[in-house]
Design a protein around this motif. Sequence first.
Motif, PDB file in Angstrom:
ATOM      1  N   GLN A 117     -38.343  -2.848 -24.555  1.00 21.47           N
ATOM      2  CA  GLN A 117     -39.627  -3.499 -24.821  1.00 21.47           C
ATOM      3  C   GLN A 117     -39.770  -4.769 -23.985  1.00 21.47           C
ATOM      4  O   GLN A 117     -40.826  -5.053 -23.401  1.00 21.47           O
ATOM      5  CB  GLN A 117     -39.752  -3.837 -26.307  1.00 21.47           C
ATOM      6  N   LYS A 118     -38.678  -5.546 -23.925  1.00 17.24           N
ATOM      7  CA  LYS A 118     -38.703  -6.790 -23.154  1.00 17.24           C
ATOM      8  C   LYS A 118     -38.892  -6.507 -21.670  1.00 17.24           C
ATOM      9  O   LYS A 118     -39.622  -7.212 -20.971  1.00 17.24           O
ATOM     10  CB  LYS A 118     -37.409  -7.570 -23.393  1.00 17.24           C
ATOM     11  N   ARG A 119     -38.195  -5.449 -21.186  1.00 16.92           N
ATOM     12  CA  ARG A 119     -38.336  -5.103 -19.761  1.00 16.92           C
ATOM     13  C   ARG A 119     -39.764  -4.639 -19.465  1.00 16.92           C
ATOM     14  O   ARG A 119     -40.328  -4.950 -18.406  1.00 16.92           O
ATOM     15  CB  ARG A 119     -37.331  -4.011 -19.389  1.00 16.92           C
ATOM     16  N   ILE A 120     -40.364  -3.887 -20.415  1.00 19.84           N
ATOM     17  CA  ILE A 120     -41.745  -3.412 -20.233  1.00 19.84           C
ATOM     18  C   ILE A 120     -42.713  -4.597 -20.174  1.00 19.84           C
ATOM     19  O   ILE A 120     -43.580  -4.674 -19.303  1.00 19.84           O
ATOM     20  CB  ILE A 120     -42.136  -2.455 -21.387  1.00 19.84           C
ATOM     21  N   VAL A 121     -42.563  -5.529 -21.126  1.00 18.07           N
ATOM     22  CA  VAL A 121     -43.432  -6.711 -21.151  1.00 18.07           C
ATOM     23  C   VAL A 121     -43.313  -7.499 -19.855  1.00 18.07           C
ATOM     24  O   VAL A 121     -44.309  -7.945 -19.274  1.00 18.07           O
ATOM     25  CB  VAL A 121     -43.090  -7.610 -22.365  1.00 18.07           C
ATOM     26  N   LYS A 122     -42.078  -7.684 -19.378  1.00 21.44           N
ATOM     27  CA  LYS A 122     -41.859  -8.434 -18.139  1.00 21.44           C
ATOM     28  C   LYS A 122     -42.513  -7.731 -16.951  1.00 21.44           C
ATOM     29  O   LYS A 122     -43.147  -8.373 -16.099  1.00 21.44           O
ATOM     30  CB  LYS A 122     -40.361  -8.594 -17.886  1.00 21.44           C
ATOM     31  N   ALA A 123     -42.383  -6.397 -16.910  1.00 22.67           N
ATOM     32  CA  ALA A 123     -42.990  -5.634 -15.813  1.00 22.67           C
ATOM     33  C   ALA A 123     -44.514  -5.735 -15.848  1.00 22.67           C
ATOM     34  O   ALA A 123     -45.176  -5.879 -14.806  1.00 22.67           O
ATOM     35  CB  ALA A 123     -42.550  -4.170 -15.891  1.00 22.67           C
ATOM     36  N   ILE A 124     -45.096  -5.669 -17.071  1.00 24.98           N
ATOM     37  CA  ILE A 124     -46.554  -5.783 -17.211  1.00 24.98           C
ATOM     38  C   ILE A 124     -47.024  -7.161 -16.750  1.00 24.98           C
ATOM     39  O   ILE A 124     -48.010  -7.282 -16.016  1.00 24.98           O
ATOM     40  CB  ILE A 124     -46.969  -5.539 -18.675  1.00 24.98           C
ATOM     41  N   GLU A 125     -46.317  -8.210 -17.183  1.00 28.16           N
ATOM     42  CA  GLU A 125     -46.709  -9.565 -16.819  1.00 28.16           C
ATOM     43  C   GLU A 125     -46.622  -9.785 -15.310  1.00 28.16           C
ATOM     44  O   GLU A 125     -47.471 -10.436 -14.706  1.00 28.16           O
ATOM     45  CB  GLU A 125     -45.834 -10.576 -17.562  1.00 28.16           C
ATOM     46  N   GLN A 126     -45.605  -9.228 -14.668  1.00 21.59           N
ATOM     47  CA  GLN A 126     -45.478  -9.332 -13.214  1.00 21.59           C
ATOM     48  C   GLN A 126     -46.612  -8.596 -12.512  1.00 21.59           C
ATOM     49  O   GLN A 126     -47.164  -9.070 -11.514  1.00 21.59           O
ATOM     50  CB  GLN A 126     -44.123  -8.778 -12.773  1.00 21.59           C
ATOM     51  N   ALA A 127     -46.969  -7.410 -13.060  1.00 17.87           N
ATOM     52  CA  ALA A 127     -48.066  -6.635 -12.471  1.00 17.87           C
ATOM     53  C   ALA A 127     -49.382  -7.388 -12.596  1.00 17.87           C
ATOM     54  O   ALA A 127     -50.189  -7.449 -11.650  1.00 17.87           O
ATOM     55  CB  ALA A 127     -48.164  -5.267 -13.150  1.00 17.87           C
ATOM     56  N   PHE A 128     -49.618  -8.003 -13.786  1.00 16.22           N
ATOM     57  CA  PHE A 128     -50.839  -8.770 -13.998  1.00 16.22           C
ATOM     58  C   PHE A 128     -50.910  -9.978 -13.070  1.00 16.22           C
ATOM     59  O   PHE A 128     -51.986 -10.348 -12.589  1.00 16.22           O
ATOM     60  CB  PHE A 128     -50.928  -9.206 -15.463  1.00 16.22           C
TER      61      PHE A 128
END
Length: 284
Positions: free
Chosen positions: A5-16
Amino acid sequence: PLPEQKRIVKAIEQAFEKITEIETNKKELEELADKVKAKTLGLAIRGKLVSQNPKDEPASVLLEKIKKEKEKLIKAGKIRKEKQDSYIYKSSDNLYYQNNESINKHFLFEIPKGWQIEKLGNVCDISRGGSPCPIQKYLTTSNDGINWIKIGDAKLGSKYITSAKEKIIPSAMEYSRYVKSGDFLLTCSMSFGHPYILKIDGCVHNGWIIIDHIEHVFNCDFLYYALSSDTIYRLFTSLSTGSTVKNLQIDTVKSVCFPIPPLSEQKRIASKIELIFKQIDLLN
């Protein structure tokens, strides 16, 4: 799993963050493109975009022909001699002025050899549209209806008006102004001073100013780009009337000091502008 979940959130934030960066860069690029286009038009109207050709027929020859033709029409009683309440003169600083204090401070640049400065109303026919009232009484869906060209039929940023959403009955023409394909229209209220070239015939209301009979002195594309320049727009703005809502008057358009290059150079200028604009648009 929580670690994922943490890795997903980090990836989303980087994409944004990347998306925001791209959108910011795109906006900056669009703003830069608009500035380059404005600068291009500024150079064009001052004769600094293309080189002059001494073999071109000077603009003074064109103006002399127009002057003689007008004199013939006045003598024949076909047109009236207009009162000239101002005139253009060249000062010792090689700049052109009008003997009108509200205009002097706005027209302050030199023009190349072979160019002329003349009031727009002296070389073109300028008129205003007319509106039959109430307009609902004259609207029609019949095939013999006349195009009723409104501000809403012109898309901001577009060069041409190619269609009209509504039509009026033929008898309404006597209360309006009939225009033809190739004529110029200027918006004269609200978002005023924007030029459009007609690709259709029809009638226009009093929210439009019409510029026609340009063919003897202007290349159509050059006139469009000149009218689109910040130089002419600022002059319209400074001379427009109305405390809250600015309105562009016929006399204002007629009295504008307008730079006129030789016709051959006008064509070269318009071609150069279109080439530059095309290259800029490819970047977007």
